[in-house]
Scaffold this active site. Structure first.
Site, short mmCIF file in Angstrom:
data_model
loop_
_atom_site.label_atom_id
_atom_site.label_comp_id
_atom_site.label_asym_id
_atom_site.label_seq_id
_atom_site.Cartn_x
_atom_site.Cartn_y
_atom_site.Cartn_z
N HIS A 1 108.51 117.21 5.01
CA HIS A 1 108.78 118.24 5.41
C HIS A 1 109.58 118.41 6.56
CE1 HIS A 1 105.43 119.80 2.53
NE2 HIS A 1 106.41 119.70 1.91
N GLU B 1 97.15 116.94 9.04
CA GLU B 1 97.68 118.11 9.51
C GLU B 1 97.46 118.43 11.13
OE1 GLU B 1 99.67 120.25 7.90
OE2 GLU B 1 99.11 120.03 5.76
N HIS C 1 101.60 115.63 8.47
CA HIS C 1 102.49 116.85 8.32
C HIS C 1 101.86 117.87 9.71
CE1 HIS C 1 103.46 117.21 3.74
NE2 HIS C 1 102.67 116.01 4.06
N GLU D 1 108.66 119.88 10.08
CA GLU D 1 107.59 119.55 10.57
C GLU D 1 107.49 118.53 11.54
OE1 GLU D 1 104.65 119.17 7.44
OE2 GLU D 1 105.23 121.14 6.63
#
Length: 512
Positions: free
Chosen positions: A247, A418, A345, A250
């Site tokens: 992504h 994350e 991420h 990010e």
């Protein structure tokens, strides 16, 4: 808030219902009805640079502007990342008490400039919790956060009750160009310079290779970090595979990934032990086109690549296709045991670092999967095990974690790591600590160090090691690990027999 005019004189073609298809380029914002030459204070906005994003600017007053994020290319659903510059400012466009780059207490009556980002595609945001945009200028090139007291996030009746993020800022140096961004940028070019520098060091335990090219012919780099002895023909390998930036918006994931790489190639005694016992494969940027273009979530063609692991197209998703083919080749090699897959991420609504894992019917395997995040929680003060979760949500079925979790055997563990776009909390009533570039990279270093604990290699490290203090109050339940791992085989009965790829695909579907 002032009544909004339709648009600036120079942007009359940009009506409120028009599609935003590109970035503004040296766009001079003039008041409605103004016919003369642009003056100092008629702001010039630009986002036509690498990873830039700003699709439209509307003039409200001399001291207020509505800003529209350009949607991801070929996909209007995603509008989060912004990154743009402002120039031709004048010093009267200021606000007192440190709203800008410096504290201007000597200017208590000067006007403020308000920027309203009006078309976010997400309603939940860390702006509710104190997050603020980043800013730097040509004379002060270090990124810093705008004070959170000057940032507001609210539903706005002037914009169909959409959520708007407004921030006040002062321009205190007329000759500066100011740059604003959603979070710390990390561009494709920055990565290439970083990898070029590593390659020039000629380390025998570091290898960079071209795994493939993106749709726009940008590099998909693959790094191999291990002692040369592990790459001898016929040598058995324990592989840790790490990916980041699937992504593109990010950006914290790139700083975490760089922290992992920096540690693994360092002269630290732990890094040497890890290189002797493990093979690290790292693809630091899975979506180079999206990164370059300033997208938040999608590739050039508008695909969320992290939903296409099951059947990536070699022409539409070439980077994902290349990584998946490599993983399958390694899986089918009897000398290679792919033990970890970690996809990095950044999260737009949660604090701290945390992980997502998979759910398995086998309770023992499920318990073993929890070991690594619990150990990481002990090593990294900003990592939260209480925020870590294990799921099989249908919406996540096409992700790397879910697909590879069904593809690989029961000695392999797949995680999404994350990290917050904003901050971490050390526990209790402690205030949130905003992440810096260095703090993100420190988390990466701690991820790398945790493999030493996981494989019980501490006794092989030369010299005493100070224990990592655990300052955050995060209750970590005791873990059970019946199949203990060490320098030998990582499974009690050796490496299990591999299933065929066709059978594995069926298995992955059954977990949805």
């Amino acid at each position: 808030m002032a009544e909004r005019s339709r648009t600036a004189e120079t942007g009359s073609a940009m009506g409120s219902d028009d599609i935003i298809a590109g970035n503004v380029s040296k766009y001079i914002v003039l008041p409605a009805g103004y016919c003369g030459q642009p003056k100092k204070g008629h702001l010039i906005f630009d986002a036509c640079f690498e990873s830039g994003n700003l699709g439209r600017v509307d003039h409200v007053t001399e001291f207020e502007y509505d800003l529209f994020i350009r949607p991801d290319t070929c996909n209007p659903r995603f509008r989060v990342w912004f990154n743009f510059t402002v120039e031709n400012v004048k010093e009267s466009q200021q606000v007192s008490a440190g709203v800008g780059m410096t504290v201007l207490s000597s200017y208590p009556r000067q006007e403020r400039v308000i920027f309203n980002v009006v078309n976010f595609s997400k309603t939940k945001s860390l702006y509710r919790d104190g997050m603020a945009p980043m800013v730097k200028s040509t004379s002060r090139p270090k990124w810093q956060r705008i004070p959170s007291k000057n940032v507001y996030y609210y539903r706005c009746p002037d914009h169909r009750k959409n959520y708007v993020m407004s921030f006040a800022f002062c321009f205190d140096r007329e000759d500066d160009t100011y740059q604003f961004a959603y979070c710390y940028p990390y561009t494709y070019t920055r990565l290439q310079h970083y990898l070029d520098n590593l390659q020039r060091r000629n380390m025998d335990y570091f290898c960079r290779e071209l795994l493939g090219l993106s749709v726009q012919k940008r590099r998909l780099d693959l790094l191999t970090i291990t002692s040369p002895a592990n790459l001898r023909p016929g040598a058995e390998q324990k592989v840790v595979f790490i990916t980041a930036r699937v992504h593109p918006g990010e950006t914290p994931s790139s700083f975490v990934c760089q922290g992992i790489i920096d540690f693994l190639v360092s002269h630290h005694p732990i890094a040497k032990v890890l290189r002797d016992h493990l093979v690290f494969k790292i693809a630091p940027m899975l979506n180079p086109d999206g990164v370059y273009l300033g997208n938040y979530r999608c590739s050039l063609l508008g695909f969320d690549l992290n939903r296409h692991w099951a059947n990536p197209s070699p022409w539409a998703h070439p980077t994902l296709h290349g990584v998946k083919e490599l993983i399958i080749d390694m899986y089918n090699n009897p000398k290679i045991n792919l033990e970890f897959y970690i996809d990095i991420h950044a999260h737009s609504t949660m604090m701290n670092g945390f992980m997502y894992g998979n759910i398995f019917e086998d309770e023992e395997r499920f318990q073993r999967q929890a070991v690594f995040p619990k150990l990481l929680c002990q090593n990294a003060e900003d990592f939260s095990y209480s925020s870590t979760s294990f799921n099989r949500d249908a919406v996540k079925a096409g992700t790397g974690r879910r697909f590879l979790g069904g593809l690989l055997n029961d000695t392999s563990y797949c995680y999404t790591l994350e990290v917050s776009f904003y901050s971490y909390i050390l526990g209790g009533a402690a205030p949130a600590v905003p992440y810096t570039e260095e703090a993100y990279m420190k988390l990466g270093r701690n991820v790398a160090r945790t493999f030493l604990d996981y494989y019980r290699l501490n006794s092989l490290v030369e010299g005493p090691l100070a224990p990592t203090p655990k300052t955050r109050k995060d209750n970590v339940p005791p873990y059970k690990c019946t199949a203990q791992r060490g320098p030998g085989n990582s499974h009690a009965g050796g490496k299990p027999e591999k299933r065929s790829q066709g059978h594995l695909k069926d298995s992955s579907v059954s977990t949805r």
